[in-house]
Design a protein around this motif. Structure first.
Motif, PDB file in Angstrom:
ATOM      1  N   ILE A  28       6.232  -1.385   8.737  1.00 39.50           N
ATOM      2  CA  ILE A  28       6.203  -0.717   7.439  1.00 39.50           C
ATOM      3  C   ILE A  28       4.795  -0.248   7.123  1.00 39.50           C
ATOM      4  N   PHE A  29       4.677   1.016   6.748  1.00 33.18           N
ATOM      5  CA  PHE A  29       3.403   1.548   6.300  1.00 33.18           C
ATOM      6  C   PHE A  29       3.260   1.412   4.786  1.00 33.18           C
ATOM      7  N   SER A  30       4.276   1.820   4.057  1.00 33.20           N
ATOM      8  CA  SER A  30       4.256   1.687   2.609  1.00 33.20           C
ATOM      9  C   SER A  30       5.684   1.769   2.082  1.00 33.20           C
ATOM     10  N   ILE A  31       5.888   1.191   0.902  1.00 36.16           N
ATOM     11  CA  ILE A  31       7.186   1.203   0.247  1.00 36.16           C
ATOM     12  C   ILE A  31       7.047   1.907  -1.091  1.00 36.16           C
ATOM     13  N   ASN A  32       7.863   2.917  -1.316  1.00 31.12           N
ATOM     14  CA  ASN A  32       7.838   3.638  -2.575  1.00 31.12           C
ATOM     15  C   ASN A  32       8.671   2.951  -3.644  1.00 31.12           C
ATOM     16  N   SER A  33       9.859   2.475  -3.273  1.00 29.99           N
ATOM     17  CA  SER A  33      10.726   1.827  -4.237  1.00 29.99           C
ATOM     18  C   SER A  33      11.628   0.833  -3.537  1.00 29.99           C
ATOM     19  N   MET A  34      12.077  -0.157  -4.302  1.00 34.22           N
ATOM     20  CA  MET A  34      13.053  -1.121  -3.832  1.00 34.22           C
ATOM     21  C   MET A  34      14.051  -1.366  -4.954  1.00 34.22           C
ATOM     22  N   ARG A  45      30.084   2.695  -4.830  1.00 29.78           N
ATOM     23  CA  ARG A  45      28.798   2.024  -4.857  1.00 29.78           C
ATOM     24  C   ARG A  45      27.945   2.618  -5.977  1.00 29.78           C
ATOM     25  N   GLU A  46      27.281   1.748  -6.736  1.00 24.78           N
ATOM     26  CA  GLU A  46      26.464   2.198  -7.844  1.00 24.78           C
ATOM     27  C   GLU A  46      25.084   1.555  -7.790  1.00 24.78           C
ATOM     28  N   LEU A  47      24.106   2.293  -8.277  1.00 23.04           N
ATOM     29  CA  LEU A  47      22.763   1.749  -8.407  1.00 23.04           C
ATOM     30  C   LEU A  47      22.746   0.726  -9.526  1.00 23.04           C
ATOM     31  N   VAL A  48      22.230  -0.463  -9.231  1.00 27.18           N
ATOM     32  CA  VAL A  48      22.107  -1.518 -10.220  1.00 27.18           C
ATOM     33  C   VAL A  48      20.725  -1.497 -10.865  1.00 27.18           C
ATOM     34  N   ALA A  49      19.700  -1.527 -10.038  1.00 29.47           N
ATOM     35  CA  ALA A  49      18.332  -1.558 -10.528  1.00 29.47           C
ATOM     36  C   ALA A  49      17.408  -1.071  -9.431  1.00 29.47           C
ATOM     37  N   ARG A  50      16.316  -0.461  -9.844  1.00 36.81           N
ATOM     38  CA  ARG A  50      15.332   0.045  -8.902  1.00 36.81           C
ATOM     39  C   ARG A  50      13.959  -0.023  -9.538  1.00 36.81           C
ATOM     40  N   ILE A  51      12.962  -0.337  -8.731  1.00 36.17           N
ATOM     41  CA  ILE A  51      11.589  -0.381  -9.205  1.00 36.17           C
ATOM     42  C   ILE A  51      10.700   0.318  -8.199  1.00 36.17           C
ATOM     43  N   THR A  52       9.795   1.159  -8.690  1.00 33.94           N
ATOM     44  CA  THR A  52       8.854   1.863  -7.839  1.00 33.94           C
ATOM     45  C   THR A  52       7.549   1.100  -7.758  1.00 33.94           C
ATOM     46  N   THR A  53       6.713   1.502  -6.805  1.00 32.99           N
ATOM     47  CA  THR A  53       5.397   0.891  -6.678  1.00 32.99           C
ATOM     48  C   THR A  53       4.597   1.038  -7.963  1.00 32.99           C
ATOM     49  N   GLY A  54       4.765   2.163  -8.644  1.00 38.09           N
ATOM     50  CA  GLY A  54       4.063   2.395  -9.894  1.00 38.09           C
ATOM     51  C   GLY A  54       4.621   1.642 -11.080  1.00 38.09           C
ATOM     52  N   ASN A  73       4.444  -6.204  -4.467  1.00 40.81           N
ATOM     53  CA  ASN A  73       4.095  -5.163  -3.511  1.00 40.81           C
ATOM     54  C   ASN A  73       3.367  -5.714  -2.288  1.00 40.81           C
ATOM     55  N   ALA A  74       2.523  -6.708  -2.508  1.00 43.41           N
ATOM     56  CA  ALA A  74       1.758  -7.265  -1.401  1.00 43.41           C
ATOM     57  C   ALA A  74       2.657  -7.954  -0.384  1.00 43.41           C
ATOM     58  N   ARG A  75       3.781  -8.489  -0.836  1.00 50.52           N
ATOM     59  CA  ARG A  75       4.699  -9.193   0.048  1.00 50.52           C
ATOM     60  C   ARG A  75       5.894  -8.352   0.463  1.00 50.52           C
ATOM     61  N   ASN A  76       5.943  -7.090   0.040  1.00 46.52           N
ATOM     62  CA  ASN A  76       7.078  -6.217   0.344  1.00 46.52           C
ATOM     63  C   ASN A  76       8.398  -6.884  -0.033  1.00 46.52           C
ATOM     64  N   VAL A 104       4.991   7.395  10.926  1.00 41.18           N
ATOM     65  CA  VAL A 104       5.880   8.403  10.379  1.00 41.18           C
ATOM     66  C   VAL A 104       5.409   8.752   8.977  1.00 41.18           C
ATOM     67  N   ASP A 105       5.292  10.046   8.693  1.00 39.80           N
ATOM     68  CA  ASP A 105       4.698  10.502   7.439  1.00 39.80           C
ATOM     69  C   ASP A 105       5.725  10.904   6.391  1.00 39.80           C
ATOM     70  N   THR A 106       6.969  10.538   6.590  1.00 33.84           N
ATOM     71  CA  THR A 106       8.007  10.813   5.609  1.00 33.84           C
ATOM     72  C   THR A 106       8.706   9.524   5.212  1.00 33.84           C
ATOM     73  N   TYR A 107       9.284   9.517   4.006  1.00 31.23           N
ATOM     74  CA  TYR A 107      10.023   8.370   3.520  1.00 31.23           C
ATOM     75  C   TYR A 107      11.471   8.427   3.985  1.00 31.23           C
ATOM     76  N   ALA A 108      12.055   7.258   4.159  1.00 31.26           N
ATOM     77  CA  ALA A 108      13.456   7.153   4.520  1.00 31.26           C
ATOM     78  C   ALA A 108      14.065   5.936   3.843  1.00 31.26           C
ATOM     79  N   ASN A 109      15.376   5.962   3.672  1.00 31.96           N
ATOM     80  CA  ASN A 109      16.105   4.857   3.063  1.00 31.96           C
ATOM     81  C   ASN A 109      16.495   3.815   4.094  1.00 31.96           C
ATOM     82  N   TYR A 110      16.329   2.547   3.721  1.00 31.73           N
ATOM     83  CA  TYR A 110      16.770   1.430   4.536  1.00 31.73           C
ATOM     84  C   TYR A 110      17.605   0.507   3.677  1.00 31.73           C
ATOM     85  N   TRP A 111      18.532  -0.192   4.323  1.00 28.92           N
ATOM     86  CA  TRP A 111      19.502  -1.021   3.616  1.00 28.92           C
ATOM     87  C   TRP A 111      19.525  -2.433   4.151  1.00 28.92           C
ATOM     88  N   GLY A 112      19.701  -3.382   3.246  1.00 30.15           N
ATOM     89  CA  GLY A 112      19.922  -4.757   3.636  1.00 30.15           C
ATOM     90  C   GLY A 112      21.357  -4.989   4.059  1.00 30.15           C
TER      91      GLY A 112
END
Length: 121
Positions: A28-34, A45-54, A73-76, A104-112
Motif C-alpha cells: 500500500i502506498f496510500s489510502i484515500n478512504s475506508m 448492497r448499500e454504503l453504511v459509512a465512509r471516512i476519508t484521510t481528510g 491512518n498510521a495503521r491503515n 501504481v499512480d491511480t486509486y482502486a477499490n479493494y474489498w474485505g
C-alpha cells in the motif's frame, strides 16, 4: 497484493453493540478512504459509512446517530462502532478501501472478505 481483513461481527440482541475493524495490509502506498458496505439477503448492497484521510465522513441515513466510523491512518485501519443495533442492521458487512498500491499512480477499490452481523432476540 493488498488484503483487507475484517473482524468484529457476531450475534447480538437488539439494542446491543458491536465494533467492526478493518485492517489493510500489503503493498500500500496510500489510502484515500475506508468504509463499510452491507448487504442483506434479497437486498442491494448499500454504503453504511465512509471516512476519508481528510476526515470527511458519510453515513447512510438509517445509521446516523447510532454508528460511528473512525480511522487510524498510521495503521491503515478503520473501525465502525455500532450502537443501539436493530434487527434491520442484520447483513454481511464488507470493508472497502480506495487506495494506491506501491508503484501504481491511480486509486482502486479493494474489498474485505465480509463479516456477518446478526441482530436478533
Amino acid at each position: 497484493q493488498v488484503q483487507l481483513v475484517e473482524s468484529g461481527g457476531g450475534l447480538v440482541q437488539p439494542g446491543g453493540s458491536l465494533r467492526l475493524s478493518c485492517a489493510a495490509s500489503g503493498a500500500i502506498f496510500s489510502i484515500n478512504s475506508m468504509g463499510w458496505y452491507r448487504q442483506a439477503p434479497g437486498k442491494q448492497r448499500e454504503l453504511v459509512a465512509r471516512i476519508t484521510t481528510g476526515g470527511t465522513i458519510d453515513y447512510v441515513d438509517s445509521v446516523k446517530g447510532r454508528f460511528t466510523i473512525s480511522r487510524d491512518n498510521a495503521r491503515n485501519t478503520a473501525h465502525l462502532q455500532m450502537n443501539s443495533l436493530k434487527p434491520e442492521d442484520t447483513a454481511v458487512y464488507y470493508c472497502n478501501a480506495m487506495l494506491r498500491t506501491i508503484g501504481v499512480d491511480t486509486y482502486a477499490n479493494y474489498w474485505g472478505q465480509g463479516t456477518q452481523v446478526t441482530v436478533s432476540s
